[in-house]
Write a protein that holds these residues in place. Sequence first.
Motif, PDB file in Angstrom:
ATOM      1  N   LEU A 262       0.609  -1.053   0.235  1.00 44.04           N
ATOM      2  CA  LEU A 262       0.103  -0.131  -0.102  1.00 44.04           C
ATOM      3  C   LEU A 262       0.692   1.385  -0.084  1.00 44.04           C
ATOM      4  CD1 LEU A 262      -2.741  -0.909   2.689  1.00 44.04           C
ATOM      5  CD2 LEU A 262      -3.111  -0.477   0.090  1.00 44.04           C
ATOM      6  N   THR A 263       2.150   1.187   0.142  1.00 40.27           N
ATOM      7  CA  THR A 263       3.103   2.440   0.277  1.00 40.27           C
ATOM      8  C   THR A 263       4.494   2.387  -0.221  1.00 40.27           C
ATOM      9  OG1 THR A 263       3.890   1.366   2.424  1.00 40.27           O
ATOM     10  CG2 THR A 263       2.199   2.744   2.874  1.00 40.27           C
ATOM     11  N   LEU A 264       4.624   1.242  -0.823  1.00 41.03           N
ATOM     12  CA  LEU A 264       6.055   1.398  -1.675  1.00 41.03           C
ATOM     13  C   LEU A 264       5.740   0.694  -2.806  1.00 41.03           C
ATOM     14  CD1 LEU A 264       8.200  -0.428   1.200  1.00 41.03           C
ATOM     15  CD2 LEU A 264       8.197   2.083   0.968  1.00 41.03           C
ATOM     16  N   THR A 265       6.860   1.155  -3.765  1.00 39.57           N
ATOM     17  CA  THR A 265       6.886   0.610  -4.998  1.00 39.57           C
ATOM     18  C   THR A 265       8.378   0.004  -5.285  1.00 39.57           C
ATOM     19  OG1 THR A 265       8.016   2.388  -6.174  1.00 39.57           O
ATOM     20  CG2 THR A 265       5.766   2.622  -5.925  1.00 39.57           C
ATOM     21  N   GLN A 266       8.410  -0.776  -6.369  1.00 42.31           N
ATOM     22  CA  GLN A 266       9.761  -1.464  -6.636  1.00 42.31           C
ATOM     23  C   GLN A 266      10.964  -0.706  -6.534  1.00 42.31           C
ATOM     24  OE1 GLN A 266       9.299  -2.788 -10.688  1.00 42.31           O
ATOM     25  NE2 GLN A 266       8.328  -0.856 -11.465  1.00 42.31           N
ATOM     26  N   LYS A 267      10.573   0.469  -6.513  1.00 41.62           N
ATOM     27  CA  LYS A 267      11.994   1.675  -6.454  1.00 41.62           C
ATOM     28  C   LYS A 267      12.401   1.379  -5.225  1.00 41.62           C
ATOM     29  CE  LYS A 267      11.300   4.990  -9.992  1.00 41.62           C
ATOM     30  NZ  LYS A 267      10.034   5.792 -10.276  1.00 41.62           N
ATOM     31  N   ALA A 268      11.806   0.699  -3.945  1.00 40.81           N
ATOM     32  CA  ALA A 268      12.328   0.579  -2.711  1.00 40.81           C
ATOM     33  C   ALA A 268      13.649  -0.248  -2.386  1.00 40.81           C
ATOM     34  CB  ALA A 268      11.213   0.197  -1.648  1.00 40.81           C
ATOM     35  N   VAL A 269      13.324  -1.278  -3.744  1.00 40.42           N
ATOM     36  CA  VAL A 269      14.543  -2.228  -3.784  1.00 40.42           C
ATOM     37  C   VAL A 269      15.905  -1.660  -4.037  1.00 40.42           C
ATOM     38  CG1 VAL A 269      15.194  -4.517  -4.988  1.00 40.42           C
ATOM     39  CG2 VAL A 269      12.782  -4.031  -4.717  1.00 40.42           C
ATOM     40  N   LEU A 270      15.834  -0.508  -4.996  1.00 40.56           N
ATOM     41  CA  LEU A 270      17.065   0.055  -5.095  1.00 40.56           C
ATOM     42  C   LEU A 270      17.677   0.698  -3.914  1.00 40.56           C
ATOM     43  CD1 LEU A 270      15.783   2.152  -8.377  1.00 40.56           C
ATOM     44  CD2 LEU A 270      17.345  -0.123  -8.117  1.00 40.56           C
ATOM     45  N   GLU A 271      17.038   1.033  -3.058  1.00 37.56           N
ATOM     46  CA  GLU A 271      17.436   1.797  -1.807  1.00 37.56           C
ATOM     47  C   GLU A 271      17.582   0.629  -0.633  1.00 37.56           C
ATOM     48  OE1 GLU A 271      15.962   4.913   1.051  1.00 37.56           O
ATOM     49  OE2 GLU A 271      15.106   5.178  -0.872  1.00 37.56           O
ATOM     50  N   MET A 272      16.620  -0.205  -0.418  1.00 34.48           N
ATOM     51  CA  MET A 272      16.792  -1.013   0.619  1.00 34.48           C
ATOM     52  C   MET A 272      17.144  -2.479   0.377  1.00 34.48           C
ATOM     53  SD  MET A 272      15.220   0.940   2.712  1.00 34.48           S
ATOM     54  CE  MET A 272      15.191  -0.222   4.289  1.00 34.48           C
ATOM     55  N   GLY A 273      17.395  -2.910  -0.913  1.00 37.34           N
ATOM     56  CA  GLY A 273      17.909  -4.007  -1.391  1.00 37.34           C
ATOM     57  C   GLY A 273      17.038  -5.494  -1.017  1.00 37.34           C
ATOM     58  N   ALA A 274      17.675  -6.383  -0.185  1.00 36.33           N
ATOM     59  CA  ALA A 274      16.879  -7.525   0.018  1.00 36.33           C
ATOM     60  C   ALA A 274      15.888  -7.281   1.372  1.00 36.33           C
ATOM     61  CB  ALA A 274      17.501  -8.627   0.709  1.00 36.33           C
ATOM     62  N   ASP A 275      15.657  -5.939   2.130  1.00 35.20           N
ATOM     63  CA  ASP A 275      14.772  -5.652   2.923  1.00 35.20           C
ATOM     64  C   ASP A 275      13.658  -5.193   2.119  1.00 35.20           C
ATOM     65  OD1 ASP A 275      16.289  -6.480   4.985  1.00 35.20           O
ATOM     66  OD2 ASP A 275      17.067  -4.466   5.555  1.00 35.20           O
ATOM     67  N   ALA A 276      13.679  -4.922   0.974  1.00 28.74           N
ATOM     68  CA  ALA A 276      12.328  -4.739   0.043  1.00 28.74           C
ATOM     69  C   ALA A 276      12.207  -5.941  -0.812  1.00 28.74           C
ATOM     70  CB  ALA A 276      12.603  -3.425  -0.880  1.00 28.74           C
ATOM     71  N   LYS A 277      12.701  -6.992  -0.375  1.00 31.68           N
ATOM     72  CA  LYS A 277      12.399  -8.193  -1.333  1.00 31.68           C
ATOM     73  C   LYS A 277      11.490  -9.203  -0.714  1.00 31.68           C
ATOM     74  CE  LYS A 277      14.751 -12.560  -2.997  1.00 31.68           C
ATOM     75  NZ  LYS A 277      15.452 -13.333  -3.096  1.00 31.68           N
ATOM     76  N   MET A 278      10.078  -9.304  -1.197  1.00 34.63           N
ATOM     77  CA  MET A 278       9.264 -10.044  -0.839  1.00 34.63           C
ATOM     78  C   MET A 278       8.189 -10.491  -2.017  1.00 34.63           C
ATOM     79  SD  MET A 278       7.735  -6.906  -1.034  1.00 34.63           S
ATOM     80  CE  MET A 278       8.568  -6.205   0.216  1.00 34.63           C
ATOM     81  N   ASN A 279       7.366 -11.534  -1.613  1.00 39.23           N
ATOM     82  CA  ASN A 279       6.606 -12.224  -2.521  1.00 39.23           C
ATOM     83  C   ASN A 279       5.186 -12.257  -2.442  1.00 39.23           C
ATOM     84  OD1 ASN A 279       6.008 -13.712  -4.986  1.00 39.23           O
ATOM     85  ND2 ASN A 279       6.617 -15.688  -3.782  1.00 39.23           N
ATOM     86  N   PRO A 280       4.350 -11.652  -3.045  1.00 40.13           N
ATOM     87  CA  PRO A 280       4.660 -10.998  -4.343  1.00 40.13           C
ATOM     88  C   PRO A 280       5.465  -9.815  -4.076  1.00 40.13           C
ATOM     89  CG  PRO A 280       2.186 -10.437  -3.447  1.00 40.13           C
ATOM     90  CD  PRO A 280       2.959 -11.524  -2.698  1.00 40.13           C
ATOM     91  N   PRO A 281       6.139  -9.377  -5.232  1.00 42.53           N
ATOM     92  CA  PRO A 281       7.010  -8.256  -5.205  1.00 42.53           C
ATOM     93  C   PRO A 281       6.349  -6.754  -5.114  1.00 42.53           C
ATOM     94  CG  PRO A 281       7.056  -8.924  -7.295  1.00 42.53           C
ATOM     95  CD  PRO A 281       6.101  -9.848  -6.401  1.00 42.53           C
ATOM     96  N   LEU A 282       6.748  -5.684  -4.643  1.00 45.11           N
ATOM     97  CA  LEU A 282       6.332  -4.297  -4.619  1.00 45.11           C
ATOM     98  C   LEU A 282       6.375  -4.001  -6.260  1.00 45.11           C
ATOM     99  CD1 LEU A 282       8.871  -2.872  -1.961  1.00 45.11           C
ATOM    100  CD2 LEU A 282       6.630  -3.265  -1.772  1.00 45.11           C
ATOM    101  N   ARG A 283       5.445  -3.464  -6.556  1.00 38.96           N
ATOM    102  CA  ARG A 283       4.763  -2.939  -7.955  1.00 38.96           C
ATOM    103  C   ARG A 283       4.928  -1.747  -8.301  1.00 38.96           C
ATOM    104  NH1 ARG A 283       4.561  -8.504 -10.194  1.00 38.96           N
ATOM    105  NH2 ARG A 283       3.149  -9.835  -8.677  1.00 38.96           N
ATOM    106  N   ASP A 284       4.217  -1.185  -9.255  1.00 37.14           N
ATOM    107  CA  ASP A 284       4.384  -0.099  -9.524  1.00 37.14           C
ATOM    108  C   ASP A 284       3.246   1.156  -8.957  1.00 37.14           C
ATOM    109  OD1 ASP A 284       6.195   0.346 -11.797  1.00 37.14           O
ATOM    110  OD2 ASP A 284       4.639  -0.848 -13.014  1.00 37.14           O
ATOM    111  N   ARG A 285       3.660   2.410  -9.179  1.00 32.45           N
ATOM    112  CA  ARG A 285       2.982   3.231  -8.415  1.00 32.45           C
ATOM    113  C   ARG A 285       1.291   3.030  -9.012  1.00 32.45           C
ATOM    114  NH1 ARG A 285       2.522   5.614  -4.540  1.00 32.45           N
ATOM    115  NH2 ARG A 285       5.040   5.837  -4.639  1.00 32.45           N
ATOM    116  N   GLY A 286       1.030   2.706 -10.187  1.00 35.79           N
ATOM    117  CA  GLY A 286      -0.265   2.756 -10.502  1.00 35.79           C
ATOM    118  C   GLY A 286      -0.975   1.387  -9.930  1.00 35.79           C
TER     119      GLY A 286
END
Length: 456
Positions: A262-286
């Motif tokens: 509800l609050t993050l997009t896939q871009k969080a992975v660039l900053e947080m690495g594996a701490d933003a890796k989950m399944n299903p993954p973070l998606r797009d703003r839309g």
Amino acid sequence: MSKLLLKGGRLIDPERRKEEIGDLLIVDGKIEQVGGSISPSDASVIDISGLIVAPGFIDMHVHLRQPGQEHKETIATGTTAAMRGGFTTVLAMANTSPPIDSPRIMREVVEIIRRDALVNVLQMGTITVGMRGKRNVDFEAMIEAGAAGFSEDGKSVMNSRLMLEALRASSEMEFLISDHCEDGNLSKGGLVNEGEVARRLGVRGISHLAEEVILARDLMLAEETKGRLHVAHVSTKRSVEMIREAKARGINVTAEVTPHHLTLTQKAVLEMGADAKMNPPLRDRGDVEALIEGLRDGTIDAIATDHAPHTPQEKSLSLEEAPFGVIGLETCFPVLYTELVLKGKLDLMDLIAALTINPARILGLERKGRLKKGADGELVLLDLNREMVIDPENFASKGRNTPFAGMKVKGVPMMVIIGDEIHTLLFPLSVVSMANCPPSTAQPSLERLTFQRSTF
Ligand code: DOR
Ligand code: ZN
């Protein structure tokens, strides 16, 4: 007889969608009276003016890792984390080691829960034996042993016949199936959402189709069987649309969304690495916007954290090697209040309903998630003015794998009441502004952060 009187709180009743300043009386662990001015002579009284009083939160998707993965979390540590987050009931998934797929293991877990849990724990069983997708468990025997429902969470039941039979059984025996939707052939080898971030990192992506293909199948199977399908951690725009259409067609389906989707997009992975890796993954703003809209219009019923603890060592591996999953129990309310309510994207009433009455209805918990006479005296008291910075070092969970580390948030669970026990939550997270704290709760030391309990 025990009597507890809460004086002058802001009472939020998500069932009637009503809010008032008033008193609340709990007698022998049950809510006796709500609202107005109450003054029995012989009650223990707590002045809670300035605090919100809501039903204790219900999280219908957590991983407590017992049995077999106690290095990641235990029922004791996971339920302490739950309490810190204001949750009084959690539904634990069955992908433990071994998976909870037999009446014997189910009975063992129920016993550990009885011994160690600080909050109510409902336990799921797996859908197939060993989560191997070859044959279904004995649903009836599992329910007899204590299963609250069934889920293959961690993956999907790829064999459509087995899923059809599971849903048919869920219709006949009236149990809930929580559905992790993922076509394993489509998602295989993927680490993050398929798109810009995966391209930039040069890693394989997980397509939105992996979720939607199985969701489409399971909605059809649920329609055919009249089974009780609950869609776990919805992550895409198209999934929201499909659930909306299914509900309009009268299919018996409910759905949940996580705080991170509800609050993050896939871009969080660039900053947080594996701490933003989950399944299903973070998606797009839309997708994020569609999920919020789905929550607002009732397409998505509940917010569930998918609290998925892993050890710091495991999560410090490379993006490829680190396991999927983030924790969420201790950050759920502050993150969502800050990111959604304070930013005008969601009403406080809708947020609280998605954490209380809605999951209570899905799980058939008639006395939980409500603020009315006769309901269980399970409450959370929240200070909406209190600010803090999220510091994973102070979590009660064994996990540190959060994408919200360092985030400045507002809105903190202060106290949890379960029956005749009052639990004071002495801020797992470091306090930035002490402006609204009573003098007795000055900057907590680490020792004092441990959970405290007092019975009256
Ligand atoms: O990110 C996830 N972690 N997704 C799942 O489906 C399973 C979970 C886990 O068990 O760690
Ligand atoms: Zn999960």
